[in-house]
Write an enzyme that holds these catalytic residues in place. Structure first.
Site, PDB file in Angstrom:
ATOM      1  N   GLU A   3       0.816  -1.259   0.089  1.00  0.00           N
ATOM      2  CA  GLU A   3      -0.080   0.079   0.084  1.00  0.00           C
ATOM      3  C   GLU A   3       0.819   1.165  -0.051  1.00  0.00           C
ATOM      4  OE1 GLU A   3      -2.877  -0.472   3.214  1.00  0.00           O
ATOM      5  OE2 GLU A   3      -4.112  -1.837   2.125  1.00  0.00           O
ATOM      6  N   ASP A  14      -8.140  -8.807   3.836  1.00  0.00           N
ATOM      7  CA  ASP A  14      -8.133  -7.625   4.580  1.00  0.00           C
ATOM      8  C   ASP A  14      -9.283  -7.704   5.823  1.00  0.00           C
ATOM      9  OD1 ASP A  14      -7.218  -5.631   5.927  1.00  0.00           O
ATOM     10  OD2 ASP A  14      -7.676  -4.132   4.364  1.00  0.00           O
ATOM     11  N   GLU A  46     -13.113  -2.206  11.423  1.00  0.00           N
ATOM     12  CA  GLU A  46     -12.833  -1.566  10.204  1.00  0.00           C
ATOM     13  C   GLU A  46     -13.797  -1.558   9.192  1.00  0.00           C
ATOM     14  OE1 GLU A  46      -9.199  -1.815   8.396  1.00  0.00           O
ATOM     15  OE2 GLU A  46      -9.713  -0.738   6.335  1.00  0.00           O
TER      16      GLU A  46
HETATM   17  O1  GCW Z   1      -7.067  -2.837   6.264  1.00  0.00           O
HETATM   18  C1  GCW Z   1      -6.069  -2.037   5.589  1.00  0.00           C
HETATM   19  C2  GCW Z   1      -6.403  -0.700   6.091  1.00  0.00           C
HETATM   20  C3  GCW Z   1      -5.280   0.167   6.184  1.00  0.00           C
HETATM   21  C4  GCW Z   1      -4.298  -0.331   7.033  1.00  0.00           C
HETATM   22  C5  GCW Z   1      -3.994  -1.571   6.322  1.00  0.00           C
HETATM   23  C6  GCW Z   1      -2.671  -2.532   7.079  1.00  0.00           C
HETATM   24  C7  GCW Z   1      -2.724   0.572   8.406  1.00  0.00           C
HETATM   25  O2  GCW Z   1      -7.419  -0.176   5.444  1.00  0.00           O
HETATM   26  O3  GCW Z   1      -5.842   1.393   6.749  1.00  0.00           O
HETATM   27  O4  GCW Z   1      -3.122   0.424   7.093  1.00  0.00           O
HETATM   28  O5  GCW Z   1      -4.972  -2.407   6.159  1.00  0.00           O
HETATM   29  O6  GCW Z   1      -3.114  -3.519   7.735  1.00  0.00           O
HETATM   30  O7  GCW Z   1      -1.581  -2.038   6.761  1.00  0.00           O
END
Ligand code: GCW
Length: 834
Positions: free
Chosen positions: A305, A384, A412
């Site tokens: 990311e 995720d 989340e």
């Molecule tokens: O789930 C995603 C989130 C990000 C997060 C990432 C991660 C901290 O949307 O906000 O970043 O995972 O786990 O690195």
């Protein structure tokens, strides 16, 4: 007579009427009823003895004083040595051997385990709370207090508990400016304006909560790390936080940025094999450990990311991890390298691309190449933190590498504290899932991550917590159960969801059987309920993946690089992840598991469309078609939340007023949102498949009058994006500063009716609404909620119910909306029922 009545009333209400903020969570130590208190006063000695001044033992002592005072209304005396008097004696085994050998147990205890024992000497009965480490003694103290709070006997104790794994840590995604990535309970308890907060009392309160669960470490900054944490100027800030947590036995962990040698270290590269970079990490570790000798270690998000990582300089994850790991090693520090590595610019047109494959693809060939103090930190599922995922195949792949599982406590994709979703049943499914990683033995994920299956030196479980300054910690009292449950599972993953929730409910809300039964059943069913109305069968959550991860956006996941595709089209739905026909993800599992997921027949329904693209007419194990199941589950989900609301209402007077009202408001809001989700998802799939709901519900809403079809004065019709976010795909909003009016005509039978107004409460203003029936004002309200959107969409969809309004045929129902700030007094529909 009056006085007597008053007295009785007073005696009955006091505990309940007291407003509780939620700050003490499950450590309220509420007064026991008189009979129980009397029993415990006999069983619990009036004296507490501890030895020395060590901070963790001091915490244990003050906790014991606090707990006994709260629950038994008794002030314990505190002494520094034992005498012939009965006492609660708290200390490490070594301290006991030295200062009270007659009370010391034979043998030793592993790790941070504890032992609660009743010891009788000359007819005098003492309670000994001990551990090999100070932490163990502290954990024993909390365990003893919990027993009292739960009404368990403490007269004949011989209870030894050893934690399942040594790493029981929390992560926080907190930015140094005080904001929190994916935090829903307010601003950071740690940071403010680039520094540790002036007042760190909430950090201490939090340390206490963590210690009560046996959690022994926490990271204090975002894995999307700010490189400033490694600068010398910042070190005193870390020291302050570490000093605050130390008395609770909670070590601090830092999230670091792989680019630091270059971005803040003055070097020209961050290549992990560059001698300057190697020296940089070593010097950094030395400096930090000089100031914080008990630091737990570092955690790193690299090559993910947008974070830099070893790929930028042609190195492997093992090269990267070992260089940092070696810098920490002399200090006993651990290095956590996140397995969450994937390419968020993946091409969705290539049917072989699959984000789910990424973790295993990245780390499989590196197994055995990581040092002993390095851990791969693996999210529970391959994507995720979605509402339903299989266990990550990587748990079963790594044999010669330490691993830990990363779970997400902060919700989340799970309603962000606005929806009650108890995650323990979900975590249990993963932890108990047998990866078939070693022939001839059970290899559940919990054993693999604890290092038991392949004899690794260490391992464990990490939870992303993201609490905030709100008194409820998470913005919802019910969400505290997730932190509690996480901690209990980290300590002992063999506990059942029911055991955990039952403890939590009784500690948090008291043990009125009706309260316990109601709260337990809401919590235990809440994950399934949420899944039911937000996309079941392995669709994962249908939240706005590229936006706030909250509201509904069925196609947000499609046709972009983030790789969470469900490929819904006119004929069917699901992502083909088999070896035979798809991305081959199923083949990353060990053969027995791979075989199960390879075929439609043996894939559990809950994950059907995660692994297979199937026609809407595909039959599930129950015989129902996929499409009908999609409809039914969404209606079942919303109905379940309606029942949560009515069940909770029956607890009025049995739960303190403040938390009663706050949880009620939360559940009512959740019910409103569950309808938005139900209608949005069901209509999406109806439109896509063209197959009608056999029960005739989808697309049919008796009593509903769309705002866009009513008479508008000033209001304008607007389309909503994505369309499934509003009923009829359209809404109205008011471009006129002084206000607009919408007029509906009631054409039904005369009678008393409830009017539900579906409006939009965005976060950039506070519009006002007034509802009149036949010219008479019935209700007025202001849209003050703070939801994560400034747009008219499903996230901002809100609901107001005006109960018991007398309507006659032909009555005009008029709503006047007055915009304020960026809020345009949007409306979706009204519904007349009851
Ligand atoms: O789930 C995603 C989130 C990000 C997060 C990432 C991660 C901290 O949307 O906000 O970043 O995972 O786990 O690195």
């Amino acid at each position: 007579m009056f006085r007597r009545l008053f007295l009785i009333a007073f005696l009955l209400v006091p505990v309940l009427a007291q407003a509780e903020s939620g700050l003490d969570a499950w450590l309220r130590y509420a007064p026991l009823d008189e009979a129980a208190a009397r029993r415990y006063r006999d069983a619990v000695p009036p004296l507490v003895v501890t030895f020395g001044n060590e901070a963790v033992i001091q915490s244990a002592k003050s906790e014991m004083l606090r707990g006994v005072r709260g629950m038994l209304n008794r002030n314990l005396r505190a002494e520094a040595r034992v005498s012939s008097e009965a006492a609660i004696v708290i200390g490490t085994i070594a301290q006991l051997r030295q200062s009270a050998p007659q009370l010391a147990p034979a043998g030793s205890l592993e790790g941070d385990g504890f032992w609660l024992r009743t010891v009788r000497i000359n007819g005098v009965r003492s309670i000994v709370v001990t551990g090999e480490t100070e932490r163990g003694a502290l954990y024993g103290t909390f365990a003893l207090l919990r027993k009292i709070a739960l009404g368990e006997s403490v007269t004949d104790l011989d209870q030894k508990e050893i934690p399942y794994s040594s790493v029981r840590w929390i992560n926080h995604w907190e930015n140094l400016d005080g904001s929190i990535e994916r935090g829903y309970g307010g601003r950071s308890i740690f940071w403010e304006n680039g520094k540790a907060r002036e007042d760190l009392s909430r950090v201490s309160d939090y340390g206490r909560l963590l210690a009560s669960l046996g959690i022994n470490g926490t990271s204090i900054n975002n894995v999307n790390a700010d490189a400033r944490v490694l600068t010398p100027e910042f070190l005193p800030q870390i020291v302050r936080v570490a000093d605050t947590l130390r008395p609770w036995g909670v070590k601090v962990i830092l999230s670091v940025d792989f680019g630091s040698p270059r971005s803040v270290g003055g070097l020209t590269t961050f290549d992990p094999l560059d001698p300057g970079v190697i020296a940089y990490w070593k010097n950094k570790a030395d400096d930090i450990y000089r100031a914080v000798p008990d630091l737990g270690g570092f955690v790193l998000k690299a090559d993910s990311e947008g974070r830099v990582g070893p790929s930028a300089v042609g190195r492997t994850h093992a090269d990267a991890a070992n260089v940092v790991g070696r810098a920490l090693k002399p200090h006993g520090g651990f290095f956590f390298y996140r397995g969450f590595v994937y390419d968020n610019r993946m091409d969705w047109r290539n049917p072989k691309n699959d984000r789910a494959r990424a973790a295993d693809d990245n780390f499989r060939s590196l197994d055995g190449k990581f040092d002993d103090n390095v851990f791969i930190q693996i999210k529970n599922g391959p994507i995720d933190f979605q509402v339903r995922e299989p266990a990550s195949p990587l748990f079963g792949t790594l044999e010669k590498t330490n691993q830990v599982i990363e779970l997400q406590i902060t919700q989340e994709y799970m309603g962000q504290g606005r929806h009650t979703v108890f995650l323990v049943p979900m975590w249990k499914e993963v932890l108990d899932f047998d990866m078939r990683a070693r022939p001839g033995m059970a290899t559940p994920v919990k054993a693999l991550v604890a290092g038991k299956t392949f004899g690794r030196p260490s391992g464990g479980i990490i939870g992303v917590s993201n609490v905030g300054l709100d008194e409820s910690w998470y913005g919802n009292h019910m969400s505290q159960a997730n932190l509690y449950g996480f901690g209990r599972l980290a300590w002992n993953p063999d506990l059942t969801s029911r055991q955990i929730v039952d403890e939590w409910t009784r500690l948090t809300f008291g043990d009125d059987p009706k309260v316990v039964e109601t709260v337990n059943s809401i919590q235990l069913s809440s994950w399934r309920t949420y899944e039911n109305y937000t996309g079941p069968l392995g669709l994962q959550t249908l939240t706005d993946i590229v936006g706030n991860h909250y509201g509904l956006a069925v196609e947000a996941s499609e046709r972009n690089g983030w790789g969470q595709w469900h490929f819904a089209d006119e004929k069917g739905v699901g992502m083909e992840r088999t070896v035979a026909k798809g991305t081959g993800f199923a083949g990353q599992y060990r053969p027995e598991v791979a075989k199960m997921y390879e075929s439609v027949e043996s894939t559990p329904d809950d994950l059907l469309v995660f692994f297979h693209h199937v026609p809407y007419t595909q039959r599930l194990k129950s015989g129902k078609t996929v499409i009908q199941f999609l409809y039914d589950s969404h209606y079942d989900g919303a109905d379940a939340v309606a029942k949560y609301v009515s069940d909770w209402k029956a607890l009025k007077g049995r739960v303190d007023d403040r938390r009663y009202a706050e949880v009620l408001a939360q559940l009512q809001y959740q019910y409103g949102q569950s309808i938005v989700w139900r209608d949005g998802v069901a209509n999406y799939f109806f439109k896509m498949s063209g197959i009608a709901d056999t029960k005739g519900r989808v697309g049919n809403y008796p009593g509903r009058l769309e705002a866009e079809a009513a008479t508008l004065t000033g209001y304008a019709v607007r389309s909503v994006t994505p369309p499934e976010g509003a009923s009829g795909e359209n809404a109205i909003d008011c471009p006129v500063a002084t206000g607009c009016t919408v007029t509906f005509k009631y054409a039904g039978e005369p009678g008393w009716r409830d009017i539900t107004v579906r409006y939009f409460d965005v976060n950039s203003g506070t519009a006002k609404y007034r509802l009149k029936v036949a010219g008479q004002l019935m209700a007025e309200w202001t849209a003050t909620d703070r939801v994560p959107t400034r747009r008219i969409d499903s996230s901002s969809s809100a609901r107001r119910v005006i109960e018991g309004v007398l309507l006659r045929a032909g009555d005009e129902i008029q709503i006047e909306g007055i915009p304020e700030g960026g809020e345009t007094a949007g409306l979706d529909y009204i519904e007349i029922g009851g």
